[in-house]
Design an enzyme around this catalytic site. Structure first.
Site, PDB file in Angstrom:
ATOM      1  N   ARG A  35      46.719  41.487  48.741  1.00 53.41           N
ATOM      2  CA  ARG A  35      47.866  40.975  48.008  1.00 53.41           C
ATOM      3  C   ARG A  35      48.986  42.022  47.984  1.00 53.41           C
ATOM      4  O   ARG A  35      48.744  43.217  47.843  1.00 53.41           O
ATOM      5  CB  ARG A  35      47.450  40.606  46.579  1.00 53.41           C
ATOM      6  N   CYS A  94      44.525  32.135  47.062  1.00 51.99           N
ATOM      7  CA  CYS A  94      44.154  31.826  45.680  1.00 51.99           C
ATOM      8  C   CYS A  94      45.432  31.431  44.957  1.00 51.99           C
ATOM      9  O   CYS A  94      46.359  32.220  44.869  1.00 51.99           O
ATOM     10  CB  CYS A  94      43.548  33.036  44.983  1.00 51.99           C
ATOM     11  N   GLU A 114      40.633  30.552  34.370  1.00 50.05           N
ATOM     12  CA  GLU A 114      40.814  29.431  35.279  1.00 50.05           C
ATOM     13  C   GLU A 114      39.550  28.594  35.471  1.00 50.05           C
ATOM     14  O   GLU A 114      38.434  29.112  35.403  1.00 50.05           O
ATOM     15  CB  GLU A 114      41.259  29.938  36.663  1.00 50.05           C
TER      16      GLU A 114
END
Length: 251
Positions: free
Chosen positions: A96, A112, A175
């Site tokens: 990332r 994601c 989540e």
């Protein structure tokens, strides 16, 4: 049911205590000080859900990832994680970008992200179509994979995972994460604002490769790797037998 909820709460509380980042290392919660593209993305509306994954409303991506300073709570919302494999069975991992506001400069699975409340099609529930459409959109945005190379029905939807992590104490995660597997050779053109590196890993070298990473793993990737990933990876051509679409996994 009460016992089940208490167990879930205990697990989430334990995850909250796992953060080892000191207050002096925390990032400021004011999104305007961050990269403008990333700050703008935090204004998108995510889908809020209850512990059974029933939609209960919407909130901005910023509100869904802020850790409450008093309680340590993070709003529960819907998300997905894509695990992408090429025809040789190698798995794509990405690093990332340092511009990311949540979990910057960390290694994770191919993609994601979240279905958006703003996009009506991504709120569709049947056969997780909204999730699949969101995954197609984000694979194109993050990794530059042309949308005509991946159709929604190409994804193998395996299960859902409920997890929480308080991250740096300012930005965290909570989540219901839909797990999508995809095996296909694709064209890659990563978006530098989202992704700083991509690489394919071989199954037999996964532990050695990760041990040599120069950055940590995202908490969801680490969790899935520890509990399920290797078994699923070993059975790419028999994934149907591992589907569990009724239950939400909590490790």
């Amino acid at each position: 049911m009460l016992t089940s909820r208490l167990n879930i709460w205990s697990r989430i509380q334990l995850l909250r205590k796992c953060s080892t980042i000191s207050l002096s290392q925390q990032k400021h919660a004011n999104i305007e000080i961050h990269d403008p593209l990333q700050a703008h993305a935090l204004k998108e509306q995510c889908i809020l859900v209850d512990e059974q994954d029933k939609p209960i409303g919407a909130a901005t991506k910023a509100d869904c990832h802020r850790v409450h300073p008093g309680t340590g709570d993070v709003k529960l919302h819907r998300a997905f994680s894509v695990f992408l494999f090429n025809s040789k069975g190698e798995m794509l991992v990405q690093r990332r970008s340092v511009h990311k506001i949540t979990f910057p400069d960390t290694y994770t699975n191919a993609c994601c992200s979240h279905p958006l409340y703003d996009i009506e099609q991504e709120r569709q529930e049947s056969n997780a179509l909204g999730i699949r459409l969101a995954a197609q959109r984000r694979l194109n945005y993050e990794l530059g994979i042309p949308t005509n190379e991946i159709e929604p029905d190409n994804f193998n939807y395996l299960t859902r995972i409920h997890y929480a992590n308080t991250g740096d104490g300012v930005w965290g995660e909570h989540e219901i994460d839909y797990i999508l597997f995809l095996q296909k050779d694709v064209t890659l053109k990563p978006n530098a604002n989202e992704v700083s590196e991509v690489r394919y890993l071989k199954r037999e070298e996964i532990d050695e490769a990760i041990a040599k990473f120069s950055a940590p793993l995202t908490p969801w990737f680490a969790l899935i790797l520890r509990h399920r990933l290797k078994q699923w990876w070993d059975n790419l051509h028999r994934l149907k037998q591992f589907e569990d679409l009724k239950n939400i996994q909590r490790f």
